[in-house]
Design a protein around this motif. Structure first.
Motif, mmCIF file in Angstrom:
data_model
loop_
_atom_site.group_PDB
_atom_site.id
_atom_site.type_symbol
_atom_site.label_atom_id
_atom_site.label_comp_id
_atom_site.label_asym_id
_atom_site.label_seq_id
_atom_site.Cartn_x
_atom_site.Cartn_y
_atom_site.Cartn_z
ATOM 1 N N ALA A 117 0.813 -1.219 0.000
ATOM 2 C CA ALA A 117 0.000 0.000 0.000
ATOM 3 C C ALA A 117 0.845 1.268 0.000
ATOM 4 N N GLU A 118 1.935 1.272 0.760
ATOM 5 C CA GLU A 118 2.766 2.472 0.842
ATOM 6 C C GLU A 118 3.382 2.803 -0.518
ATOM 7 N N ALA A 119 3.747 1.760 -1.254
ATOM 8 C CA ALA A 119 4.324 1.985 -2.583
ATOM 9 C C ALA A 119 3.286 2.592 -3.534
ATOM 10 N N TYR A 120 2.027 2.175 -3.408
ATOM 11 C CA TYR A 120 0.965 2.740 -4.254
ATOM 12 C C TYR A 120 0.796 4.242 -3.992
ATOM 13 N N THR A 121 0.886 4.645 -2.724
ATOM 14 C CA THR A 121 0.706 6.065 -2.406
ATOM 15 C C THR A 121 1.831 6.921 -2.983
ATOM 16 N N ARG A 122 3.016 6.324 -3.183
ATOM 17 C CA ARG A 122 4.117 7.091 -3.791
ATOM 18 C C ARG A 122 3.918 7.224 -5.305
ATOM 19 N N ARG A 123 3.285 6.207 -5.891
ATOM 20 C CA ARG A 123 3.032 6.259 -7.334
ATOM 21 C C ARG A 123 1.823 7.135 -7.666
ATOM 22 N N PHE A 124 0.847 7.147 -6.753
ATOM 23 C CA PHE A 124 -0.383 7.920 -6.973
ATOM 24 C C PHE A 124 -0.610 8.840 -5.769
ATOM 25 N N PHE A 165 -2.769 10.954 -4.977
ATOM 26 C CA PHE A 165 -4.129 11.135 -4.465
ATOM 27 C C PHE A 165 -4.586 9.957 -3.601
ATOM 28 N N LEU A 166 -3.736 8.931 -3.471
ATOM 29 C CA LEU A 166 -4.059 7.777 -2.630
ATOM 30 C C LEU A 166 -3.374 7.907 -1.271
ATOM 31 N N SER A 167 -3.990 7.321 -0.269
ATOM 32 C CA SER A 167 -3.383 7.261 1.057
ATOM 33 C C SER A 167 -3.403 5.811 1.540
ATOM 34 N N HIS A 168 -2.520 5.524 2.486
ATOM 35 C CA HIS A 168 -2.392 4.179 3.043
ATOM 36 C C HIS A 168 -3.175 4.123 4.350
ATOM 37 N N VAL A 169 -4.195 3.248 4.386
ATOM 38 C CA VAL A 169 -4.999 3.101 5.605
ATOM 39 C C VAL A 169 -4.982 1.639 6.021
ATOM 40 N N ILE A 170 -5.253 1.413 7.287
ATOM 41 C CA ILE A 170 -5.229 0.052 7.836
ATOM 42 C C ILE A 170 -6.586 -0.277 8.432
ATOM 43 N N LEU A 171 -7.121 -1.418 8.026
ATOM 44 C CA LEU A 171 -8.338 -1.947 8.630
ATOM 45 C C LEU A 171 -7.914 -2.806 9.814
ATOM 46 N N PRO A 172 -8.115 -2.328 11.048
ATOM 47 C CA PRO A 172 -7.577 -3.035 12.208
ATOM 48 C C PRO A 172 -8.244 -4.395 12.452
ATOM 49 N N ASP A 208 -4.798 -7.462 10.594
ATOM 50 C CA ASP A 208 -4.787 -6.115 10.025
ATOM 51 C C ASP A 208 -4.694 -6.208 8.501
ATOM 52 N N TYR A 209 -5.518 -5.413 7.819
ATOM 53 C CA TYR A 209 -5.477 -5.365 6.361
ATOM 54 C C TYR A 209 -4.980 -3.989 5.920
ATOM 55 N N HIS A 210 -4.033 -3.989 5.000
ATOM 56 C CA HIS A 210 -3.524 -2.752 4.416
ATOM 57 C C HIS A 210 -4.349 -2.433 3.170
ATOM 58 N N LEU A 211 -4.849 -1.205 3.112
ATOM 59 C CA LEU A 211 -5.685 -0.794 1.984
ATOM 60 C C LEU A 211 -5.162 0.519 1.415
ATOM 61 N N ILE A 212 -5.493 0.757 0.159
ATOM 62 C CA ILE A 212 -5.184 2.042 -0.468
ATOM 63 C C ILE A 212 -6.505 2.793 -0.641
ATOM 64 N N ALA A 213 -6.440 4.116 -0.458
ATOM 65 C CA ALA A 213 -7.705 4.843 -0.413
ATOM 66 C C ALA A 213 -7.588 6.237 -1.003
ATOM 67 N N PRO A 214 -8.413 6.533 -2.007
ATOM 68 C CA PRO A 214 -8.626 7.945 -2.376
ATOM 69 C C PRO A 214 -9.574 8.555 -1.346
ATOM 70 N N THR A 215 -9.871 9.831 -1.480
ATOM 71 C CA THR A 215 -10.809 10.480 -0.567
ATOM 72 C C THR A 215 -12.029 10.965 -1.325
ATOM 73 N N TYR A 275 -6.009 16.768 0.530
ATOM 74 C CA TYR A 275 -6.327 15.564 -0.241
ATOM 75 C C TYR A 275 -7.253 15.807 -1.425
ATOM 76 N N THR A 276 -7.237 16.998 -1.995
ATOM 77 C CA THR A 276 -8.074 17.242 -3.172
ATOM 78 C C THR A 276 -7.289 18.042 -4.200
ATOM 79 N N GLU A 277 -7.447 17.663 -5.458
ATOM 80 C CA GLU A 277 -6.772 18.371 -6.538
ATOM 81 C C GLU A 277 -7.630 19.515 -7.069
ATOM 82 N N ILE A 278 -8.865 19.619 -6.584
ATOM 83 C CA ILE A 278 -9.776 20.677 -7.010
ATOM 84 C C ILE A 278 -9.612 21.874 -6.073
#
Length: 443
Positions: A225-232, A234-241, A255-262, A304-307
């Motif tokens: 997930a952390e690598a995805y946030t560096r490539r994109f 607008f994504l953040s790394h969140v954890i589902l406990p 624990d599940y690692h997820l990638i998340a836009p807002t 967390y917004t490009e607008i």
């Protein structure tokens, strides 16, 4: 009694005649300022939401309830999701005033060109990849050859999922991507007719809650997930406990690692500023608490917004709600908040005018008396340098004229505070009469 009433302490008619033009001018200025400032927001707003049973739909209902407290009617317009919402905002004929849009759905330059503004980021929307536990999937490359539902194009998920697949070296043609909406896609997954499905939604969505607790259905763990946030960005790394869904049953079991836009609240830049204030305050109440992927007070935010973020929203995130709204009703506080500059300017205009009107009032009253002095002067001039054979005729005519002037002066209505001038005029009329009579006797 009617004659007595002619003499009063104050002449309302003269005051109205004196101050009337000024009052009308100030009223006209007030009307123009009210029209320019436009302090009254519309009483109806349309929100483009999302699919049935989606987080967008659930949150839109909460916004409608919050606005109803301020007597603003809200129409909820269902959509496929983020991309369709964005298309509606770009089309003024759609009738949509505000909508939920996922971060990464557009570019900053494009948003500025289309005249869109963000009211802030509301919550994270993790990418949920659910699949049947008959498949042991730990890498996205293992999706090749499987049937995965990514949803219709209007949701924004297909675009995002294809971006995620591309950085893993997986082409869309390497698997079968379905375009069903969330609810029918869930049915297909439970019936075993597809291998997996992809959502991007807040955990509040009923379908997410159900799938997290359904036996035989597993959630993909984005261990990179952390690598995805560096490539994109607008994504953040969140954890589902572990255990967050159900502590007693230990769901999920790790624990599940997820990638998340807002999810962001987006409007056209011509949305009434008062409505922006109201939506942002409602957002603080709806999204400000702690949740699965947020801390208390972390959302809503201008990040967390490009607008581009609306000026009113930025002001709220920096300073909190306007101070007037802590003590007054929303409509009244909004009126004073938007009209205060005009009120100050009106006060600055009123002060000099208040010094001009009293002298004008005094002049108007006294002019009723003073204008007759011109008549007296003309009488005096008429009896001067008159040929001897016409003197009696002229003096008789002027005495008659003085009687007419005196009769008219006696009909003058004047406040008691100015009566001295009136009695002075009458004595001067008598003085001129005595002079004419004295000239007649001298001959």
């Amino acid at each position: 009694m009617s004659k007595i009433l002619k003499f009063t302490q104050f002449s309302l008619r003269d005051l109205l005649a004196t101050a009337g033009p000024t009052v009308l001018a100030i009223g006209l200025i007030c009307a123009i300022a009210y029209w320019l400032v436009d302090p009254s927001p519309p009483s109806h707003v349309t929100i483009s939401t999302g699919q049935e049973n989606s987080a967008y739909e659930e949150f839109a209902k909460k916004y409608a309830a919050a606005l109803a407290k301020h007597h603003i009617k809200t129409t909820l317009k269902p959509s496929l999701g983020s991309q369709e919402n964005l298309q509606r905002l770009n089309d003024p004929k759609s009738g949509v005033d505000i909508a939920f849009v996922q971060s990464g759905s557009t570019e900053q330059s494009e948003a500025e060109r289309k005249g869109l503004v963000s009211l802030g980021s509301l919550f994270t929307e993790p990418v949920w990849l659910f699949f049947r536990d008959s498949h042991d999937i730990t890498q996205l490359t293992q999706l090749k050859g499987l049937k995965i539902n990514a949803g219709p194009d209007g949701t924004g998920v297909p675009r995002l999922f294809k971006q995620i697949l591309s950085v893993n070296g997986v082409e869309p043609t390497d698997l079968t991507l379905g375009a069903l909406e969330n609810t029918p896609a869930t049915v297909e997954l439970l019936e075993g007719r597809i291998d997996g499905l992809v959502f991007s939604s807040a955990p509040d969505a009923p379908l997410i809650q159900m799938l997290l607790q359904t036996p035989g259905i597993r959630l993909f763990d984005f261990t990179q997930a952390e690598a995805y946030t560096r490539r994109f960005p607008f994504l953040s790394h969140v954890i589902l406990p572990r255990g967050i869904v159900d502590l007693g049953r230990d769901l999920p079991p790790k624990d599940y690692h997820l990638i998340a836009p807002t999810a962001t609240l987006v409007a056209r830049e011509d949305l009434h500023p008062a409505l922006i204030d109201l939506f942002v305050q409602a957002a603080a109440g709806i999204h400000g608490g702690a949740g699965w992927f947020r801390k208390q007070g972390e959302f809503p935010t201008a990040n967390y917004t490009e607008i581009p973020v609306a000026r009113e929203a930025e002001k709220f995130y920096k300073n909190g709600p306007p101070i007037l709204q802590r003590y007054l009703t929303y409509w009244l506080a909004n009126f004073f908040d938007r009209m205060w500059v005009f009120v100050v300017a009106l006060g600055a205009l009123f002060l000099p005018l208040s010094r001009v009107i009293p002298p004008l009032y005094v002049w108007r009253i006294r002019s009723r008396v003073y204008r007759w002095y011109g008549q007296l002067r003309s009488v005096e001039q008429a009896i001067e340098d008159v040929p001897a054979d016409k003197r009696d005729q002229v003096r008789t005519a002027q005495l008659r004229r003085l009687n007419e002037i005196e009769e008219k002066v006696n009909q003058i209505s004047i406040p008691l505070s100015f009566a001295e001038g009136l009695y002075g005029l009458r004595s001067h009329i008598n003085f001129v009469r005595e002079r004419v009579q004295a000239l007649a006797r001298a001959e």
